[in-house]
Design a protein around this motif. Structure first.
Motif, mmCIF file in Angstrom:
data_model
loop_
_atom_site.group_PDB
_atom_site.id
_atom_site.type_symbol
_atom_site.label_atom_id
_atom_site.label_comp_id
_atom_site.label_asym_id
_atom_site.label_seq_id
_atom_site.Cartn_x
_atom_site.Cartn_y
_atom_site.Cartn_z
ATOM 1 N N ASP A 47 0.826 -1.208 0.000
ATOM 2 C CA ASP A 47 0.000 0.000 0.000
ATOM 3 C C ASP A 47 0.862 1.260 0.000
ATOM 4 O O ASP A 47 0.514 2.269 -0.625
ATOM 5 C CB ASP A 47 -0.931 0.009 1.215
ATOM 6 C CG ASP A 47 -2.098 -0.944 1.045
ATOM 7 O OD1 ASP A 47 -2.393 -1.315 -0.100
ATOM 8 O OD2 ASP A 47 -2.707 -1.327 2.062
ATOM 9 N N GLU A 48 1.988 1.219 0.716
ATOM 10 C CA GLU A 48 2.918 2.343 0.686
ATOM 11 C C GLU A 48 3.492 2.522 -0.720
ATOM 12 O O GLU A 48 3.697 3.639 -1.190
ATOM 13 C CB GLU A 48 4.050 2.110 1.686
ATOM 14 C CG GLU A 48 3.652 2.265 3.149
ATOM 15 C CD GLU A 48 3.429 3.726 3.527
ATOM 16 O OE1 GLU A 48 4.412 4.459 3.707
ATOM 17 O OE2 GLU A 48 2.253 4.125 3.624
ATOM 18 N N ALA A 49 3.765 1.410 -1.400
ATOM 19 C CA ALA A 49 4.299 1.480 -2.762
ATOM 20 C C ALA A 49 3.257 2.034 -3.730
ATOM 21 O O ALA A 49 3.574 2.831 -4.622
ATOM 22 C CB ALA A 49 4.771 0.100 -3.210
ATOM 23 N N ILE A 50 1.996 1.610 -3.577
ATOM 24 C CA ILE A 50 0.922 2.120 -4.435
ATOM 25 C C ILE A 50 0.847 3.641 -4.331
ATOM 26 O O ILE A 50 0.653 4.348 -5.319
ATOM 27 C CB ILE A 50 -0.437 1.512 -4.034
ATOM 28 C CG1 ILE A 50 -0.457 0.007 -4.258
ATOM 29 C CG2 ILE A 50 -1.564 2.174 -4.821
ATOM 30 C CD1 ILE A 50 -1.718 -0.647 -3.756
ATOM 31 N N SER A 51 1.021 4.148 -3.126
ATOM 32 C CA SER A 51 0.910 5.586 -2.886
ATOM 33 C C SER A 51 2.181 6.343 -3.247
ATOM 34 O O SER A 51 2.236 7.557 -3.082
ATOM 35 C CB SER A 51 0.553 5.831 -1.414
ATOM 36 O OG SER A 51 -0.662 5.194 -1.087
ATOM 37 N N GLY A 52 3.211 5.623 -3.697
ATOM 38 C CA GLY A 52 4.427 6.275 -4.151
ATOM 39 C C GLY A 52 5.449 6.556 -3.076
ATOM 40 O O GLY A 52 6.399 7.314 -3.297
ATOM 41 N N TYR A 53 5.303 5.941 -1.896
ATOM 42 C CA TYR A 53 6.230 6.204 -0.792
ATOM 43 C C TYR A 53 7.268 5.102 -0.605
ATOM 44 O O TYR A 53 8.153 5.225 0.231
ATOM 45 C CB TYR A 53 5.450 6.384 0.519
ATOM 46 C CG TYR A 53 4.508 7.552 0.510
ATOM 47 C CD1 TYR A 53 4.988 8.855 0.576
ATOM 48 C CD2 TYR A 53 3.127 7.357 0.416
ATOM 49 C CE1 TYR A 53 4.114 9.936 0.556
ATOM 50 C CE2 TYR A 53 2.254 8.436 0.397
ATOM 51 C CZ TYR A 53 2.748 9.723 0.472
ATOM 52 O OH TYR A 53 1.888 10.786 0.449
ATOM 53 N N CYS A 54 7.146 4.016 -1.344
ATOM 54 C CA CYS A 54 8.016 2.856 -1.134
ATOM 55 C C CYS A 54 8.390 2.268 -2.489
ATOM 56 O O CYS A 54 7.534 2.153 -3.374
ATOM 57 C CB CYS A 54 7.292 1.818 -0.266
ATOM 58 S SG CYS A 54 8.011 0.181 -0.265
ATOM 59 N N ASP A 55 9.679 1.903 -2.642
ATOM 60 C CA ASP A 55 10.074 1.246 -3.889
ATOM 61 C C ASP A 55 10.818 -0.066 -3.659
ATOM 62 O O ASP A 55 11.144 -0.769 -4.614
ATOM 63 C CB ASP A 55 10.914 2.178 -4.764
ATOM 64 C CG ASP A 55 12.209 2.617 -4.092
ATOM 65 O OD1 ASP A 55 12.601 2.020 -3.076
ATOM 66 O OD2 ASP A 55 12.826 3.585 -4.588
ATOM 67 N N THR A 56 11.081 -0.406 -2.403
ATOM 68 C CA THR A 56 11.801 -1.641 -2.101
ATOM 69 C C THR A 56 11.209 -2.309 -0.865
ATOM 70 O O THR A 56 10.958 -1.647 0.140
ATOM 71 C CB THR A 56 13.297 -1.376 -1.851
ATOM 72 O OG1 THR A 56 13.845 -0.676 -2.974
ATOM 73 C CG2 THR A 56 14.052 -2.683 -1.661
ATOM 74 N N ILE A 57 11.012 -3.612 -0.966
ATOM 75 C CA ILE A 57 10.517 -4.408 0.169
ATOM 76 C C ILE A 57 11.456 -5.593 0.343
ATOM 77 O O ILE A 57 11.814 -6.259 -0.630
ATOM 78 C CB ILE A 57 9.074 -4.896 -0.073
ATOM 79 C CG1 ILE A 57 8.118 -3.704 -0.209
ATOM 80 C CG2 ILE A 57 8.619 -5.823 1.059
ATOM 81 C CD1 ILE A 57 6.701 -4.083 -0.612
ATOM 82 N N HIS A 58 11.852 -5.849 1.578
ATOM 83 C CA HIS A 58 12.693 -6.998 1.906
ATOM 84 C C HIS A 58 11.858 -8.007 2.694
ATOM 85 O O HIS A 58 11.260 -7.656 3.715
ATOM 86 C CB HIS A 58 13.903 -6.578 2.748
ATOM 87 C CG HIS A 58 14.823 -5.627 2.048
ATOM 88 N ND1 HIS A 58 15.759 -6.038 1.131
ATOM 89 C CD2 HIS A 58 14.929 -4.268 2.125
ATOM 90 C CE1 HIS A 58 16.418 -4.986 0.672
ATOM 91 N NE2 HIS A 58 15.934 -3.894 1.257
#
Length: 672
Positions: A47-58
């Motif tokens: 959800d953070e990535a959808i909103s443009g705040y996140c580009d990497t998840i580990h």
């Protein structure tokens, strides 16, 4: 710019219900439930990535059973939530329906719309840790035993970080006590094969997202190059081939939905109503985004859809997929009629044959079927999706006439094959004869499935109840057999008299096994056999007649657990008004137990005279839908065989004095 802090979180209730009934929140406690918990946690990061705040998840799977998900998003707020008086990070993980997604202030589009996921996973974990980077500080929170804080002073500052260094790491270990189904099925550990598919899908549908997986020190990275198109199985063609299309069509557009919704009264904490008591509604508009990758092949095979709503995989699709199919099919039919002068009737399923689509829709306040969100039920997504798809494909068909003609020709071939199959099925049904030679055409409404683990035969009394049951059933798994009147008391009838009775012959033919010495278990046609009767004395008598019949001539079906009794309601209690409420009551005993002082003020009680008086939705909800009904399995215990014979002799035998004595000692006539 919207402020994202502790007061962005809302709360509705606490955690205890999750530990009592985890299946209500995660669908099941088998391997799917284990996966669902992981999905809830990683979807928060996405959800953070959808909103443009996140580009990497580990993502890390440790040998000791711990799983961690770390993102570089904004970091969960740690400041105080004024409504609850506790830190927002703790609120999200200790209260159901808590989060920053209810008012669309912090997430334009979100998968976890209900604020349930984080707290549910905590409730079902033996240990869960939060590490949050935010505002130049590193915060830490620890929970044990299903959401208990190990220190009341959390969140604690455990270090410093750069002001631009933000994110959330969730590390959890599920409590095996809540997942016995997964352990018994040897499905407690999430398999890497499933993870690879799941994480690649997430990368493919989320712009500019990279997911790193450390699976017990086996490192993988998932990052899609072509977005949704990477989820299609794109065929390879030679230069000499003439396919409908060589490469997938890509689409991404927004559409405006105009509708009405009830107006919420913040002051009184309820929906507003007018002087007439009806809900007050206001017009609103909403922008809905539709993305898809699509390829059509000159094949008659079923379509292969992969659908997502707000980045959630919807295994059972729903309204967003329905809208796409409708829009595409309407464009093809319009082209076929106006350009090719085709008058053959082609349905959506004919046009979708041979197609693959990866579909992603974004909307606010989306409604799903069930907490596991496998199916979208919001009609607004279908409305916008259908309009956008129809407009896009109408333009494409007009500019690609050769491909358009191939699509229409393929659709006509699919329609003719469907019609031929339907005719063959009709002829088969007309010729369908049961094991006792009875033609069941026009009597038995069969189901399409044949797997005994899924199929159910409902035996109902009369055409009226039969008609209601037919409209309430699941056509795939539920068959309906209406019988006229009460069946013969076969317990005191010999086999010759029993076989002369037409209703018994129809019943036995539908079940398929034959009777007595001719019984053949391998010919059983339905896994559950369910008398569906009125909730009164006559209904109970029919249940007894049916049970006695099976006990005498098909005992193996009872012994192997195929006989069930459906509990149907006797009363309906209804409270009318702005918020209409309905309660179903099975019998007088339940009514007096729940309402010893009579009907509550403002409620009205009505009695169902029979199943035929109920509408299909009522019958489905109370007696036929596996999600809401109550079925009682008739259980056979070999040790009580003599007692069963005694009971049947008393109730069904030739000596009425035995029935009188049984009723006198076992029936309570004081409740009315």
């Amino acid at each position: 710019m919207t402020v994202y802090n502790g007061d962005s979180m809302d709360t509705l209730q606490g955690l205890e219900p999750v530990r009592k009934r985890p299946g209500m929140y995660i669908g099941s406690t088998d391997g799917d439930g284990v996966k669902h918990c992981f999905i809830e946690i990683i979807d928060n990061a996405i959800d953070e990535a959808i909103s443009g705040y996140c580009d990497t998840i580990h993502v890390t799977f440790e040998e000791n059973g711990y799983i961690s998900v770390e993102d570089n998003g904004r970091g969960i707020p740690v400041d105080m939530n004024r409504k609850s008086g506790i830190s927002a990070a703790i609120l999200v993980y200790t209260n159901l329906h808590s989060g920053g997604k209810f008012e669309n202030k912090n997430y334009k589009y979100s998968g976890g719309l209900h604020g349930v996921g984080s707290s549910v996973v905590n409730a079902l974990s033996s240990h869960l840790e939060l590490t949050i980077k935010r505002d130049g500080k590193i915060y830490y929170v620890e929970f044990v035993d299903g959401g208990q804080l190990t220190d009341e002073s959390y969140p604690k500052i455990i270090g410093d970080c750069g002001l631009n260094e933000t994110g959330t790491k969730v590390r959890y270990k599920l409590d095996a006590a809540h997942f016995q189904g997964a352990i018994l099925a040897n499905d407690w550990e999430i398999k890497k094969e499933w993870l690879e598919t799941y994480l690649f899908e997430r990368a493919a549908i989320t712009d500019k997202l990279k997911i790193n997986l450390n699976f017990h020190n086996d490192i993988s990275t998932y990052e899609a190059k072509n977005g949704l198109a990477d989820l299609l199985a794109i065929p390879e063609y030679t230069e000499a081939s003439t396919p409908i299309m060589r490469a997938p069509l890509m689409f991404c557009e927004e559409g405006t939905y105009r509708g009405q919704k009830q107006v919420w009264d913040d002051l009184n904490n309820k929906y507003k109503t007018g002087e007439d008591g009806k809900p007050v509604k206001a017009s609103y508009t909403e922008v809905i985004e539709i993305r898809f990758a699509f390829i059509a092949q000159d094949k008659l095979s079923p379509p292969v859809p992969k659908t997502f709503m707000n980045n959630i995989r919807t295994k059972n699709h729903g309204k967003h997929y329905d809208g796409f199919c409708t829009g595409y099919a309407e464009a093809v039919r319009s082209y076929a009629a106006s350009r090719l002068k085709v008058n053959h009737k082609i349905l959506n399923e004919d046009i979708m044959a041979g197609c693959q689509v990866s579909l992603l829709a974004f909307a606010q306040d989306v409604e799903f079927k069930g907490q596991t969100k496998d199916q979208v039920t919001s009609q607004k997504v279908a409305t916008v999706g259908s309009s956008l798809a129809k407009e896009f494909f109408s333009r494409w068909l007009d500019t690609h006439p050769a491909s358009a003609k191939m699509i229409v020709d393929k659709s006509i071939r699919a329609a003719k094959q469907r019609e031929a199959n339907a005719k063959a099925k009709e002829e088969e049904d007309q010729a369908e004869v049961g094991s006792l030679g009875e033609n069941l055409t026009g009597v038995l409404t069969n189901c399409s499935q044949s797997n005994l683990e899924e199929t159910e035969l409902f035996i109902v009394e009369g055409d009226s109840a039969g008609g209601t049951a037919k409209n309430a059933r699941c056509k795939k798994t539920q068959a309906i057999l209406p019988l006229r009147g009460k069946i013969l008391n076969t317990y005191k009838s010999d086999i010759k008299k029993t076989l002369r009775n037409k209703q018994i012959r129809i019943l036995a033919s539908a079940i398929g096994t034959g009777l007595g010495d001719d019984f053949d278990y391998s010919k059983l046609r339905f896994g559950k056999i369910i008398p569906l009767t009125d909730a009164d004395v006559d209904g109970a008598h029919i249940q007894l007649l049916f049970t006695a019949f099976m006990y005498k001539y098909m005992p193996e079906l009872i012994q192997k657990g195929h006989l069930f009794i459906a509990e149907t309601p006797l009363y309906k209690l209804e409270k009318k008004g702005a918020k209409k409420q309905v309660v179903y009551i099975k019998n007088d005993e339940e009514f007096h137990a729940k309402y010893p002082n009579g009907i509550p003020h403002g409620w009205e009680r009505s009695r169902f005279k029979g199943l035929g008086e109920m509408n299909p939705n009522q019958l489905k909800e109370t007696a036929m839908s596996p999600a809401t009904r109550t079925l009682k399995q008739v259980v056979y215990d070999e040790k009580q065989a003599e007692q069963y014979i005694q009971v049947f002799d008393n109730l069904m035998g030739d000596d009425p004095s035995k029935r009188y004595e049984f009723i006198k000692h076992h029936v309570n006539f004081s409740i009315n």
